[in-house]
Motif scaffolding. Structure first.
Motif, PDB file in Angstrom:
ATOM      1  N   LYS A  85       0.830  -1.214   0.000  1.00  0.00           N
ATOM      2  CA  LYS A  85       0.000   0.000   0.000  1.00  0.00           C
ATOM      3  C   LYS A  85       0.864   1.264   0.000  1.00  0.00           C
ATOM      4  N   VAL A  86       1.955   1.236   0.759  1.00  0.00           N
ATOM      5  CA  VAL A  86       2.855   2.391   0.807  1.00  0.00           C
ATOM      6  C   VAL A  86       3.472   2.625  -0.569  1.00  0.00           C
ATOM      7  N   GLN A  87       3.840   1.557  -1.251  1.00  0.00           N
ATOM      8  CA  GLN A  87       4.416   1.700  -2.584  1.00  0.00           C
ATOM      9  C   GLN A  87       3.382   2.190  -3.600  1.00  0.00           C
ATOM     10  N   LYS A  88       2.139   1.710  -3.511  1.00  0.00           N
ATOM     11  CA  LYS A  88       1.078   2.188  -4.402  1.00  0.00           C
ATOM     12  C   LYS A  88       0.815   3.672  -4.167  1.00  0.00           C
ATOM     13  N   LEU A  89       0.791   4.070  -2.899  1.00  0.00           N
ATOM     14  CA  LEU A  89       0.579   5.478  -2.582  1.00  0.00           C
ATOM     15  C   LEU A  89       1.719   6.329  -3.134  1.00  0.00           C
ATOM     16  N   ASN A  90       2.929   5.824  -3.052  1.00  0.00           N
ATOM     17  CA  ASN A  90       4.083   6.552  -3.578  1.00  0.00           C
ATOM     18  C   ASN A  90       3.934   6.792  -5.082  1.00  0.00           C
ATOM     19  N   ILE A  91       3.464   5.800  -5.799  1.00  0.00           N
ATOM     20  CA  ILE A  91       3.259   5.953  -7.244  1.00  0.00           C
ATOM     21  C   ILE A  91       2.208   7.033  -7.517  1.00  0.00           C
ATOM     22  N   LEU A  92       1.131   7.036  -6.744  1.00  0.00           N
ATOM     23  CA  LEU A  92       0.079   8.040  -6.940  1.00  0.00           C
ATOM     24  C   LEU A  92       0.586   9.449  -6.648  1.00  0.00           C
ATOM     25  N   ILE A  93       1.296   9.606  -5.541  1.00  0.00           N
ATOM     26  CA  ILE A  93       1.763  10.948  -5.159  1.00  0.00           C
ATOM     27  C   ILE A  93       2.763  11.486  -6.175  1.00  0.00           C
ATOM     28  N   ASN A  94       3.588  10.613  -6.733  1.00  0.00           N
ATOM     29  CA  ASN A  94       4.601  11.060  -7.694  1.00  0.00           C
ATOM     30  C   ASN A  94       4.109  11.028  -9.143  1.00  0.00           C
ATOM     31  N   ASN A  95       2.819  10.807  -9.344  1.00  0.00           N
ATOM     32  CA  ASN A  95       2.241  10.793 -10.681  1.00  0.00           C
ATOM     33  C   ASN A  95       2.270  12.217 -11.253  1.00  0.00           C
ATOM     34  N   SER A  96       2.801  12.348 -12.464  1.00  0.00           N
ATOM     35  CA  SER A  96       2.932  13.683 -13.060  1.00  0.00           C
ATOM     36  C   SER A  96       1.586  14.294 -13.433  1.00  0.00           C
ATOM     37  N   SER A  97       0.559  13.463 -13.593  1.00  0.00           N
ATOM     38  CA  SER A  97      -0.770  13.997 -13.909  1.00  0.00           C
ATOM     39  C   SER A  97      -1.688  13.917 -12.685  1.00  0.00           C
ATOM     40  N   TYR A  98      -1.179  14.371 -11.544  1.00  0.00           N
ATOM     41  CA  TYR A  98      -1.924  14.360 -10.284  1.00  0.00           C
ATOM     42  C   TYR A  98      -3.177  15.204 -10.435  1.00  0.00           C
ATOM     43  N   ASP A  99      -4.346  14.588 -10.209  1.00  0.00           N
ATOM     44  CA  ASP A  99      -5.614  15.302 -10.309  1.00  0.00           C
ATOM     45  C   ASP A  99      -6.534  14.864  -9.169  1.00  0.00           C
ATOM     46  N   SER A 100      -7.770  15.303  -9.200  1.00  0.00           N
ATOM     47  CA  SER A 100      -8.690  15.003  -8.098  1.00  0.00           C
ATOM     48  C   SER A 100      -8.999  13.503  -7.996  1.00  0.00           C
ATOM     49  N   TYR A 101      -9.008  12.793  -9.119  1.00  0.00           N
ATOM     50  CA  TYR A 101      -9.241  11.348  -9.091  1.00  0.00           C
ATOM     51  C   TYR A 101      -8.077  10.626  -8.399  1.00  0.00           C
ATOM     52  N   ILE A 102      -6.866  10.984  -8.781  1.00  0.00           N
ATOM     53  CA  ILE A 102      -5.679  10.383  -8.152  1.00  0.00           C
ATOM     54  C   ILE A 102      -5.624  10.768  -6.685  1.00  0.00           C
ATOM     55  N   ARG A 103      -5.968  12.021  -6.389  1.00  0.00           N
ATOM     56  CA  ARG A 103      -5.970  12.471  -4.992  1.00  0.00           C
ATOM     57  C   ARG A 103      -6.949  11.642  -4.159  1.00  0.00           C
TER      58      ARG A 103
END
Length: 127
Positions: A85-103
């Motif tokens: 889960k920590v690794q999945k969260l890391n991928i989401l936070i470092n996603n270059s297209s961070y948006d409300s869905y990813i948030r």
């Protein structure tokens, strides 16, 4: 040289406090190391939680940088059960297209991580 009960008692009376002292000191050193490890682990986990919350809520390069620093350190201290889960969260936070869905996904995973860590951290005994 004849060894009798008195000689044995004398030798034991000399050696017993030395051995006891050595064993006590060794145990106290182990306890100190364990307490230090637990305290440092708690500090690292708290820093990770704080940095992650800021990175999710206020996604900026500074907050992401602070998060990445905390992420690198927390990997040493987390339980294998939560690593995925920590690794999945890391991928989401470092996603270059961070948006409300990813948030929203990040918040959901972060909540699960926080609940797990709350139950995983040692508690001080209540008085």
């Amino acid at each position: 040289m004849k060894i009798d009960a008195t000689s044995i008692a004398l030798i034991l009376s000399i050696l017993s406090p030395i051995i006891t002292s050595f064993m006590n000191n060794k145990h106290q050193l182990k306890m100190h190391d364990l307490n230090f490890y637990q305290a440092h682990r708690a500090e690292v986990l708290e820093h990770y939680i704080s940095a992650t919350g800021k990175a999710i809520t206020y996604h900026s390069s500074q907050n992401t940088g602070n998060y990445n620093e905390a992420y690198g350190e927390v990997l040493i201290y987390i339980n294998d059960k939560i690593l995925d889960k920590v690794q999945k969260l890391n991928i989401l936070i470092n996603n270059s297209s961070y948006d409300s869905y990813i948030r929203a996904k990040a918040v959901s995973i972060f909540d699960e991580i926080c609940v797990f860590l709350r139950n995983d951290l040692p508690r001080k005994p209540s008085k």
